[in-house]
Write an enzyme that holds these catalytic residues in place. Structure first.
Site, PDB file in Angstrom:
ATOM      1  N   SER A  15      43.115  61.624  14.446  1.00 36.21           N
ATOM      2  CA  SER A  15      43.160  62.618  13.371  1.00 36.21           C
ATOM      3  C   SER A  15      44.120  62.245  12.248  1.00 36.21           C
ATOM      4  CB  SER A  15      43.549  63.987  13.940  1.00 36.21           C
ATOM      5  OG  SER A  15      44.822  63.927  14.561  1.00 36.21           O
ATOM      6  N   ASP A 185      53.821  70.425  14.272  1.00 42.59           N
ATOM      7  CA  ASP A 185      53.633  70.206  15.710  1.00 42.59           C
ATOM      8  C   ASP A 185      54.167  68.856  16.186  1.00 42.59           C
ATOM      9  OD1 ASP A 185      51.831  68.504  14.539  1.00 42.59           O
ATOM     10  OD2 ASP A 185      50.046  69.343  15.505  1.00 42.59           O
ATOM     11  N   HIS A 188      50.945  66.053  13.534  1.00 37.43           N
ATOM     12  CA  HIS A 188      50.077  66.022  12.351  1.00 37.43           C
ATOM     13  C   HIS A 188      50.918  66.207  11.087  1.00 37.43           C
ATOM     14  CE1 HIS A 188      47.299  67.139  15.640  1.00 37.43           C
ATOM     15  NE2 HIS A 188      46.487  66.328  14.985  1.00 37.43           N
TER      16      HIS A 188
END
Length: 211
Positions: A15, A185, A188
Site C-alpha cells: 500500500s 498508524d 501509512h
C-alpha cells in the site's frame, strides 16, 4: 543520477507504493512514487523516462509471487524498485498470524523473485527497507521489522542493488518528532512521510536538481 535516457522504471510493493494508483490517484499514486517521478522529471525532462507503479495494498511477498510474472517481469523494467515486507511483519501483530510471513520464507521468496526478474530482463534493482515508524527499537513489532530490514540489506549486497534505508530515514526524523507526525498508524505515511521516503529514494539514486 543513475537513470539513463529512455529507461523504464517500475515500482512494486504494498500500500505504501500503491497509494491510490489504481483509483483516485491513477496511475502513479499520491505517495513517494509520484514524488520521485515528479522531481526527477522536472529536473531532467530530457531523459524522457517511463514510470510504472505496480503497488497493491495489503501485499506480502506471497502476493508478489502470484503476480510477479505479469507485474514485474512482464513490465520489462530497466530498473525494478521493490519495497515489501511491512505486511509480512504487521499481520503477526494484528490477529492475522496465519497471513504473516516468517523471516526465512520472506528472504527465500524475495531472493527467488529478484533472481527471476534479473535473469529474465537484465534489470537493475532498487531495494527499499520495510520500516515501522517507531523509535523504540526494543518494541516487539519494531524489533521484528528490523530483522526483515536486515534481509533487504543483505540482498542489496548480493544483487549489487541500490539500497534505500527507509528505516534509517524515519529514525533520523524521529530524533526530533513523534511517530504521529508522519503516520497515524506508524505504517501509512501522510504527505510529509511520503516526502521523507521520496527523499531517501532520491538520495540513494544520486539525484540532484542540476546533475
Amino acid at each position: 543520477m543513475i537513470f539513463e535516457a529512455g529507461q523504464r522504471i517500475v515500482f512494486i510493493g504494498d500500500s505504501i507504493t500503491d497509494c491510490g494508483r489504481r483509483d483516485v490517484a491513477a496511475p502513479y499514486g499520491s505517495g513517494y512514487v509520484s514524488l520521485v517521478r515528479a522531481l526527477v522529471t522536472a529536473a531532467h525532462p530530457q531523459t524522457r523516462l517511463t514510470w510504472v507503479n505496480r503497488g497493491i495494498s495489503g501485499d506480502t511477498v506471497r502476493d508478489l509471487r502470484k503476480r510477479w510474472e505479469t507485474d514485474a517481469i512482464g513490465e520489462r523494467p530497466d530498473w525494478l524498485c521493490v519495497m515489501i515486507g511491512i505486511n509480512d511483519v504487521w499481520r503477526g501483530f494484528t490477529g492475522r498470524e496465519d497471513e504473516a510471513v516468517p523471516v526465512d520464507e520472506y528472504e527465500s521468496t524475495l531472493r527467488d523473485l529478484l533472481t527471476g526478474a534479473v535473469t529474465a530482463t537484465g534489470c537493475r534493482l532498487v531495494l527499499g527497507d520495510p520500516y515501522l515508524i517507531e523509535p523504540d527499537r526494543t518494541e516487539p513489532q519494531r524489533a521484528m521489522s528490523d530483522r526483515y530490514g536486515a534481509v533487504v540489506r543483505r540482498l542489496a549486497v548480493e544483487f549489487d542493488a541500490v539500497h534505500v534505508p527507509t528505516q534509517e530515514a524515519f529514525d533520523r526524523a524521529l530524533a526530533h518528532t513523534t511517530p504521529t507526525d508522519w503516520a497515524d498508524d506508524r505504517v501509512h505515511p501522510n504527505l510529509p512521510g511520503h516526502a521523507l521516503l521520496a527523499q531517501a529514494y532520491l538520495t540513494a539514486l544520486g539525484w540532484q536538481p542540476d546533475a
